[in-house]
Structures are given as structure tokens and as C-alpha cells.
Design a protein around this motif. Structure first.
Motif, PDB file in Angstrom:
ATOM      1  N   SER A   1       0.842  -1.201   0.000  1.00 16.38           N
ATOM      2  CA  SER A   1       0.000   0.000   0.000  1.00 16.38           C
ATOM      3  C   SER A   1       0.875   1.248   0.000  1.00 16.38           C
ATOM      4  O   SER A   1       2.067   1.190   0.338  1.00 16.38           O
ATOM      5  CB  SER A   1      -0.900   0.004   1.243  1.00 16.38           C
ATOM      6  OG  SER A   1      -1.880   1.028   1.142  1.00 16.38           O
ATOM      7  N   ASP A   2       0.274   2.360  -0.376  1.00 24.14           N
ATOM      8  CA  ASP A   2       0.924   3.666  -0.225  1.00 24.14           C
ATOM      9  C   ASP A   2       2.346   3.691  -0.782  1.00 24.14           C
ATOM     10  O   ASP A   2       3.306   4.016  -0.080  1.00 24.14           O
ATOM     11  CB  ASP A   2       0.855   4.111   1.250  1.00 24.14           C
ATOM     12  CG  ASP A   2      -0.585   4.308   1.702  1.00 24.14           C
ATOM     13  OD1 ASP A   2      -1.118   5.421   1.522  1.00 24.14           O
ATOM     14  OD2 ASP A   2      -1.216   3.333   2.164  1.00 24.14           O
ATOM     15  N   VAL A   3       2.433   3.352  -2.062  1.00 25.10           N
ATOM     16  CA  VAL A   3       3.728   3.369  -2.775  1.00 25.10           C
ATOM     17  C   VAL A   3       4.193   4.816  -2.956  1.00 25.10           C
ATOM     18  O   VAL A   3       5.397   5.115  -2.878  1.00 25.10           O
ATOM     19  CB  VAL A   3       3.588   2.655  -4.135  1.00 25.10           C
ATOM     20  CG1 VAL A   3       4.835   2.828  -4.983  1.00 25.10           C
ATOM     21  CG2 VAL A   3       3.275   1.166  -3.925  1.00 25.10           C
ATOM     22  N   HIS A   4       3.254   5.709  -3.222  1.00 29.14           N
ATOM     23  CA  HIS A   4       3.524   7.136  -3.346  1.00 29.14           C
ATOM     24  C   HIS A   4       4.693   7.455  -4.282  1.00 29.14           C
ATOM     25  O   HIS A   4       5.576   8.255  -3.954  1.00 29.14           O
ATOM     26  CB  HIS A   4       3.723   7.773  -1.957  1.00 29.14           C
ATOM     27  CG  HIS A   4       2.424   7.982  -1.241  1.00 29.14           C
ATOM     28  ND1 HIS A   4       1.453   8.824  -1.707  1.00 29.14           N
ATOM     29  CD2 HIS A   4       1.921   7.418  -0.115  1.00 29.14           C
ATOM     30  CE1 HIS A   4       0.402   8.784  -0.894  1.00 29.14           C
ATOM     31  NE2 HIS A   4       0.652   7.923   0.072  1.00 29.14           N
ATOM     32  N   ALA A   5       4.653   6.791  -5.451  1.00 24.03           N
ATOM     33  CA  ALA A   5       5.585   7.134  -6.537  1.00 24.03           C
ATOM     34  C   ALA A   5       7.053   7.009  -6.135  1.00 24.03           C
ATOM     35  O   ALA A   5       7.910   7.704  -6.682  1.00 24.03           O
ATOM     36  CB  ALA A   5       5.271   8.533  -7.097  1.00 24.03           C
TER      37      ALA A   5
ATOM     38  N   GLY B   1      -3.765   1.065  -2.699  1.00 21.07           N
ATOM     39  CA  GLY B   1      -3.964   2.445  -3.118  1.00 21.07           C
ATOM     40  C   GLY B   1      -2.873   3.424  -2.736  1.00 21.07           C
ATOM     41  O   GLY B   1      -1.896   3.066  -2.090  1.00 21.07           O
ATOM     42  N   ASP B   2      -3.076   4.690  -3.161  1.00 16.53           N
ATOM     43  CA  ASP B   2      -2.029   5.709  -3.083  1.00 16.53           C
ATOM     44  C   ASP B   2      -0.751   5.219  -3.776  1.00 16.53           C
ATOM     45  O   ASP B   2       0.342   5.234  -3.199  1.00 16.53           O
ATOM     46  CB  ASP B   2      -1.758   6.166  -1.649  1.00 16.53           C
ATOM     47  CG  ASP B   2      -2.782   7.177  -1.137  1.00 16.53           C
ATOM     48  OD1 ASP B   2      -3.775   7.429  -1.861  1.00 16.53           O
ATOM     49  OD2 ASP B   2      -2.587   7.725  -0.040  1.00 16.53           O
ATOM     50  N   VAL B   3      -0.929   4.837  -5.026  1.00 13.53           N
ATOM     51  CA  VAL B   3       0.212   4.441  -5.858  1.00 13.53           C
ATOM     52  C   VAL B   3       1.062   5.675  -6.152  1.00 13.53           C
ATOM     53  O   VAL B   3       2.282   5.598  -6.278  1.00 13.53           O
ATOM     54  CB  VAL B   3      -0.296   3.818  -7.179  1.00 13.53           C
ATOM     55  CG1 VAL B   3       0.859   3.442  -8.097  1.00 13.53           C
ATOM     56  CG2 VAL B   3      -1.189   2.611  -6.896  1.00 13.53           C
TER      57      VAL B   3
ATOM     58  N   VAL C   1      -9.613  -2.308   1.751  1.00 12.82           N
ATOM     59  CA  VAL C   1      -9.929  -0.913   1.415  1.00 12.82           C
ATOM     60  C   VAL C   1      -8.659  -0.086   1.664  1.00 12.82           C
ATOM     61  O   VAL C   1      -7.719  -0.561   2.288  1.00 12.82           O
ATOM     62  CB  VAL C   1     -11.084  -0.320   2.268  1.00 12.82           C
ATOM     63  CG1 VAL C   1     -12.413  -0.986   1.958  1.00 12.82           C
ATOM     64  CG2 VAL C   1     -10.771  -0.386   3.751  1.00 12.82           C
ATOM     65  N   HIS C   2      -8.673   1.158   1.195  1.00 13.05           N
ATOM     66  CA  HIS C   2      -7.540   2.045   1.496  1.00 13.05           C
ATOM     67  C   HIS C   2      -7.642   2.572   2.934  1.00 13.05           C
ATOM     68  O   HIS C   2      -6.677   2.545   3.687  1.00 13.05           O
ATOM     69  CB  HIS C   2      -7.517   3.206   0.500  1.00 13.05           C
ATOM     70  CG  HIS C   2      -6.361   4.147   0.700  1.00 13.05           C
ATOM     71  ND1 HIS C   2      -5.056   3.772   0.506  1.00 13.05           N
ATOM     72  CD2 HIS C   2      -6.321   5.449   1.100  1.00 13.05           C
ATOM     73  CE1 HIS C   2      -4.261   4.796   0.776  1.00 13.05           C
ATOM     74  NE2 HIS C   2      -4.995   5.831   1.135  1.00 13.05           N
ATOM     75  N   GLY C   3      -8.846   3.091   3.294  1.00 16.68           N
ATOM     76  CA  GLY C   3      -8.990   3.788   4.572  1.00 16.68           C
ATOM     77  C   GLY C   3      -9.756   3.016   5.632  1.00 16.68           C
ATOM     78  O   GLY C   3      -9.198   2.553   6.615  1.00 16.68           O
TER      79      GLY C   3
ATOM     80  N   GLY D   1      -4.592   0.573   4.498  1.00 14.71           N
ATOM     81  CA  GLY D   1      -3.339   1.341   4.440  1.00 14.71           C
ATOM     82  C   GLY D   1      -3.626   2.719   5.008  1.00 14.71           C
ATOM     83  O   GLY D   1      -4.195   2.851   6.085  1.00 14.71           O
ATOM     84  N   HIS D   2      -3.243   3.775   4.275  1.00 10.63           N
ATOM     85  CA  HIS D   2      -3.673   5.161   4.492  1.00 10.63           C
ATOM     86  C   HIS D   2      -2.936   5.895   5.617  1.00 10.63           C
ATOM     87  O   HIS D   2      -2.534   7.026   5.427  1.00 10.63           O
ATOM     88  CB  HIS D   2      -5.178   5.201   4.723  1.00 10.63           C
ATOM     89  CG  HIS D   2      -5.832   6.545   4.549  1.00 10.63           C
ATOM     90  ND1 HIS D   2      -5.375   7.504   3.677  1.00 10.63           N
ATOM     91  CD2 HIS D   2      -6.948   7.075   5.147  1.00 10.63           C
ATOM     92  CE1 HIS D   2      -6.167   8.568   3.744  1.00 10.63           C
ATOM     93  NE2 HIS D   2      -7.114   8.337   4.618  1.00 10.63           N
ATOM     94  N   THR D   3      -2.770   5.302   6.812  1.00 11.12           N
ATOM     95  CA  THR D   3      -2.049   6.027   7.868  1.00 11.12           C
ATOM     96  C   THR D   3      -0.543   5.883   7.729  1.00 11.12           C
ATOM     97  O   THR D   3       0.207   6.628   8.355  1.00 11.12           O
ATOM     98  CB  THR D   3      -2.418   5.508   9.277  1.00 11.12           C
ATOM     99  OG1 THR D   3      -1.943   4.169   9.413  1.00 11.12           O
ATOM    100  CG2 THR D   3      -3.911   5.557   9.526  1.00 11.12           C
ATOM    101  N   HIS D   4      -0.091   4.907   6.935  1.00 11.43           N
ATOM    102  CA  HIS D   4       1.339   4.619   6.744  1.00 11.43           C
ATOM    103  C   HIS D   4       1.981   4.036   8.009  1.00 11.43           C
ATOM    104  O   HIS D   4       3.198   4.092   8.155  1.00 11.43           O
ATOM    105  CB  HIS D   4       2.116   5.866   6.300  1.00 11.43           C
ATOM    106  CG  HIS D   4       1.656   6.456   5.006  1.00 11.43           C
ATOM    107  ND1 HIS D   4       2.462   7.257   4.223  1.00 11.43           N
ATOM    108  CD2 HIS D   4       0.476   6.371   4.332  1.00 11.43           C
ATOM    109  CE1 HIS D   4       1.795   7.653   3.140  1.00 11.43           C
ATOM    110  NE2 HIS D   4       0.590   7.135   3.192  1.00 11.43           N
ATOM    111  N   ILE D   5       1.173   3.526   8.920  1.00  7.25           N
ATOM    112  CA  ILE D   5       1.695   2.949  10.172  1.00  7.25           C
ATOM    113  C   ILE D   5       1.186   1.515  10.299  1.00  7.25           C
ATOM    114  O   ILE D   5      -0.017   1.299  10.495  1.00  7.25           O
ATOM    115  CB  ILE D   5       1.253   3.797  11.387  1.00  7.25           C
ATOM    116  CG1 ILE D   5       1.845   5.202  11.259  1.00  7.25           C
ATOM    117  CG2 ILE D   5       1.684   3.131  12.705  1.00  7.25           C
ATOM    118  CD1 ILE D   5       1.331   6.188  12.276  1.00  7.25           C
TER     119      ILE D   5
END
Ligand code: ZN
Length: 252
Positions: free
Chosen positions: A7-11, A35-37, A121-123, A160-164
Motif C-alpha cells: 500500500s501507499d507506494v507514493h511514486a 492504493g495511493d500508488v 480498502v484504502h482507509g 493502508g492510508h495512515t502509513h503505520i
């Protein structure tokens, strides 16, 4: 069935490549993404292509939403990054380019997916793209919030979403991977597993985070990557604030 959940690859291409190598070394072939690719990072095109071709499914994150709907709730730096990301993604690729396929992929992602009894889900289940499930909500047990959330699914929910990375149980436990020695064994109780972030961890550990589902067990993994290269790329792009790079070094 064994599945790698990212999750949360963020480019962040260096983090994603290192995680994909780690997944391959472990012999995992089934990969899903929450999500948050894109957003924050310097390689949205490359990361979108890798996720599109390597993951069985990908869920929509708030940064994918912002590509289309605009980054209304974002701070000015995150908004500027999304505007730059949108331009990058729309920039033509040349004769053999895949610009349209990449864009269509990112803007048509589903907001949830289920492989019963696993849900993704993402959130959160009641606001799949945007709601955060933070440790403090659990520590001070927001009863209304969590009774609605645990009432919204059966079995196990990956987010994912919180990154924790963490596990939240229906009996109000908030468990960090270090407290679990890296492994959570499923019980009869419902649980929410946050797999952490590949490309922008925020638990003060700079290494990329992902999780593995292995027949009733969740294993949390951390993967070192060439973070200096990612930071250098971010510094070279005017639209991306240097803070996005510096926080990668701190993991926060
Ligand atoms: Zn994110």
C-alpha cells in the motif's frame, strides 16, 4: 493461498522495486495493492506501470481520487505534488507509450475488494477512500467509530492510508508489529490489519513496509531500499517540496 499486500507506494520507485524483489525472494506470486500508488514521490509513471502489471487488484486511495476530483482537502504542498503528478501522468509517452492505459487504470480503481473472509480498502469500511484509523482512536477507544467499523465487515480487513503498520482488534487492542514479533495469528475475533507504507513509512522506521497473508497468519516485512536516490530525485523536481524527501530518511 499466500498473498503480498502492499500500500501507499507514493511514486517511490526505489522502494517499490526493492519490495517486489523481496516478495519474489519469498516466493510470493500473488500481490495486491491498497492504493495511493502516486502522490508525494518522483516516479508516478513507473510506479503505476509496475503496480498495474504486477498486482492482481489495486484499490483506490485518496491520492488517486485527487487526480480526478482535485486535491481539496490536501495541504498546499500535497496539492502541488498532485498537480505535478497529474501533468506527469498525462504527458505523452512517445510512439510506444502507454499514457492512456496508465491514466485509465489510476482513475477507475475500485474503492473496495473482497476475497471472503478477507476484505480490502484504502482507509476504512465506512469511508473506504478517506477515513483514517489511527492508534489514538483505539487507545482512547472511540466506541461509536469502532462499533460502526467492526460492524461493517466479517473476518479480516486490510487497510493502508495512515502509513503505520499495526493490528486493531475488536476488543480494542492496538498491536504494533514489534509487539507481535512480526506475526499476527488470526483468531475468531475480527481484526483490522494496516500493512504500512511502501514508499513513505511514518512509524519512524525508514524501511519500506508491506505484509504477507499466509493461511491464517499475517507477517509484517520491512525492506531497506536506496532512499538516497529517491531523496535526490525529489530535490531535483521543483514542484515537490524537499520535505517529502527528508521525511523518507526519518521514516516519519
Ligand atoms: Zn498514503
Amino acid at each position: 493461498m499466500r498473498t503480498a499486500i502492499i500500500s501507499d507506494v507514493h511514486a517511490n520507485l526505489e522502494a517499490l522495486q526493492s519490495v517486489l524483489e523481496d516478495i519474489a525472494v519469498r516466493g510470493l506470486t500473488d500481490i495486491v495493492c491498497l492504493g495511493d500508488v502516486v502522490g508525494y514521490g518522483p516516479n508516478p509513471r513507473e510506479c503505476a506501470d509496475l503496480v498495474r502489471t504486477r498486482c492482481r487488484f489495486t484499490i483506490r486511495g485518496n491520492h488517486e481520487d485527487a487526480l480526478v476530483a482535485g486535491a481539496e482537502g490536501f495541504n498546499p504542498f500535497a496539492r502541488k505534488a498532485i498537480d505535478w503528478t497529474r501533468e506527469e501522468l498525462r504527458r505523452a509517452d512517445g510512439a510506444n507509450g502507454d499514457t492512456d492505459a496508465r491514466w485509465d487504470f489510476l482513475v477507475s480503481l475500485p474503492v473496495r475488494h473482497s476475497d471472503v473472509p478477507l476484505h480490502f480498502v484504502h482507509g476504512s469500511p465506512r469511508d473506504p477512500v478517506n477515513e483514517y484509523l489511527f492508534g489514538d482512536d483505539v487507545r482512547f477507544w472511540d466506541q461509536k467509530k469502532y462499533s460502526e467499523i467492526f460492524g461493517a465487515f466479517e473476518g479480516m480487513l486490510f487497510v493502508g492510508h495512515t502509513h503505520i503498520p499495526c493490528v486493531i482488534t475488536e476488543s480494542a487492542e492496538y498491536l504494533l508489529p514489534s509487539e507481535l514479533e512480526g506475526t499476527y495469528r488470526v483468531t475468531t475475533e475480527k481484526a483490522i490489519v494496516n500493512v504500512g507504507s511502501v514508499g513513505q513509512p511514518r512509524d519512524r522506521d525508514w524501511r519500506a513496509s508491506y505484509a504477507e497473508w499466509n493461511d491464517g497468519e499475517v507477517r509484517f516485512h520491512r525492506v531497506p531500499y536506496d532512499v538516497e536516490t529517491t531523496v535526490r530525485k525529489i530535490r531535483s523536481i521543483r514542484a515537490l517540496t524537499a520535505t517529502f524527501g527528508e521525511r523518507l530518511l526519518r521514516g516519519f
